[in-house]
Design a protein around this motif. Structure first.
Motif, PDB file in Angstrom:
ATOM      1  N   UNK A  66      20.575  15.990 -49.311  1.00  0.00           N
ATOM      2  CA  UNK A  66      20.847  14.556 -49.433  1.00  0.00           C
ATOM      3  C   UNK A  66      22.126  14.225 -48.685  1.00  0.00           C
ATOM      4  N   UNK A  67      22.074  13.180 -47.863  1.00  0.00           N
ATOM      5  CA  UNK A  67      23.232  12.753 -47.087  1.00  0.00           C
ATOM      6  C   UNK A  67      23.828  11.453 -47.607  1.00  0.00           C
ATOM      7  N   UNK A  68      22.984  10.584 -48.150  1.00  0.00           N
ATOM      8  CA  UNK A  68      23.469   9.307 -48.689  1.00  0.00           C
ATOM      9  C   UNK A  68      22.412   8.728 -49.613  1.00  0.00           C
ATOM     10  N   UNK A  69      22.860   8.018 -50.629  1.00  0.00           N
ATOM     11  CA  UNK A  69      21.966   7.286 -51.516  1.00  0.00           C
ATOM     12  C   UNK A  69      22.436   5.840 -51.523  1.00  0.00           C
ATOM     13  N   UNK A  70      21.505   4.934 -51.217  1.00  0.00           N
ATOM     14  CA  UNK A  70      21.845   3.515 -51.112  1.00  0.00           C
ATOM     15  C   UNK A  70      20.873   2.718 -51.976  1.00  0.00           C
ATOM     16  N   UNK A  75      12.725   0.104 -58.882  1.00  0.00           N
ATOM     17  CA  UNK A  75      12.596  -0.409 -60.241  1.00  0.00           C
ATOM     18  C   UNK A  75      12.446  -1.912 -60.090  1.00  0.00           C
ATOM     19  N   UNK A  76      12.383  -2.616 -61.195  1.00  0.00           N
ATOM     20  CA  UNK A  76      12.183  -4.061 -61.114  1.00  0.00           C
ATOM     21  C   UNK A  76      13.343  -4.782 -60.433  1.00  0.00           C
ATOM     22  N   UNK A  77      14.549  -4.198 -60.459  1.00  0.00           N
ATOM     23  CA  UNK A  77      15.708  -4.908 -59.934  1.00  0.00           C
ATOM     24  C   UNK A  77      16.388  -4.222 -58.742  1.00  0.00           C
ATOM     25  N   UNK A  78      15.831  -3.108 -58.251  1.00  0.00           N
ATOM     26  CA  UNK A  78      16.467  -2.460 -57.103  1.00  0.00           C
ATOM     27  C   UNK A  78      15.533  -1.495 -56.393  1.00  0.00           C
ATOM     28  N   UNK A  79      15.825  -1.295 -55.124  1.00  0.00           N
ATOM     29  CA  UNK A  79      15.218  -0.241 -54.314  1.00  0.00           C
ATOM     30  C   UNK A  79      16.309   0.783 -54.070  1.00  0.00           C
ATOM     31  N   UNK A  80      15.988   2.056 -54.217  1.00  0.00           N
ATOM     32  CA  UNK A  80      16.952   3.117 -53.965  1.00  0.00           C
ATOM     33  C   UNK A  80      16.411   3.986 -52.843  1.00  0.00           C
ATOM     34  N   UNK A 138      20.062  11.524 -40.592  1.00  0.00           N
ATOM     35  CA  UNK A 138      18.986  11.653 -41.560  1.00  0.00           C
ATOM     36  C   UNK A 138      17.663  11.680 -40.809  1.00  0.00           C
ATOM     37  N   UNK A 139      16.820  12.662 -41.111  1.00  0.00           N
ATOM     38  CA  UNK A 139      15.492  12.711 -40.491  1.00  0.00           C
ATOM     39  C   UNK A 139      14.385  12.563 -41.535  1.00  0.00           C
ATOM     40  N   UNK A 140      14.785  12.136 -42.727  1.00  0.00           N
ATOM     41  CA  UNK A 140      13.821  11.947 -43.813  1.00  0.00           C
ATOM     42  C   UNK A 140      14.409  10.953 -44.812  1.00  0.00           C
ATOM     43  N   UNK A 141      13.557  10.152 -45.414  1.00  0.00           N
ATOM     44  CA  UNK A 141      14.034   9.205 -46.415  1.00  0.00           C
ATOM     45  C   UNK A 141      13.055   9.163 -47.581  1.00  0.00           C
ATOM     46  N   UNK A 142      13.590   9.076 -48.760  1.00  0.00           N
ATOM     47  CA  UNK A 142      12.793   8.891 -49.967  1.00  0.00           C
ATOM     48  C   UNK A 142      13.163   7.524 -50.528  1.00  0.00           C
ATOM     49  N   UNK A 143      12.158   6.750 -50.909  1.00  0.00           N
ATOM     50  CA  UNK A 143      12.399   5.404 -51.428  1.00  0.00           C
ATOM     51  C   UNK A 143      11.768   5.292 -52.809  1.00  0.00           C
ATOM     52  N   UNK A 144      12.550   4.821 -53.751  1.00  0.00           N
ATOM     53  CA  UNK A 144      12.070   4.571 -55.108  1.00  0.00           C
ATOM     54  C   UNK A 144      12.461   3.148 -55.486  1.00  0.00           C
TER      55      UNK A 144
END
Length: 97
Positions: free
Chosen positions: A47-51, A27-32, A19-25
């Motif tokens: 997209x390679x993985x969503x955690x 909510x009140x109970x989690x980071x994605x 992965x050479x890029x990451x998007x972070x979002x």
């Protein structure tokens, strides 16, 4: 197993991803975190993985990354560059605030 050792089992069919890029979002109970591979010379990424992790684990991840970067720089020297020096853009994940 002694103390804080953790026996980690990795399935044989689990392939590493780059992965050479990451998007972070968040909510009140989690980071994605969406790990992406931006294609060279193209305005697209795959997209390679969503955690998703809890806010507590996000804070622990931040501390672990800071320690890792500090250890890396102590061994190899300062990491140059930084966020978006390559002209890349950010995007938001739909459905998160």
């Amino acid at each position: 197993m002694a103390g804080n050792e953790l026996n980690i089992q990795i399935p044989q069919n689990l392939d590493p991803v780059y992965s050479n890029m990451i998007q972070i979002a968040f909510k009140d109970d989690e980071f994605t975190m969406m790990f992406l591979h931006q294609l060279p010379m193209a305005n697209q990424a795959k997209a390679k993985a969503i955690v998703a992790i809890s806010p507590t684990h996000a804070k622990k991840l931040l501390a672990a990354l800071e320690k890792g970067v500090n250890d890396y720089e102590a061994k190899f020297g300062p990491i140059t560059g930084g966020a978006h020096t390559d002209g890349s853009k950010t995007a938001t994940l739909q459905g998160y605030s």
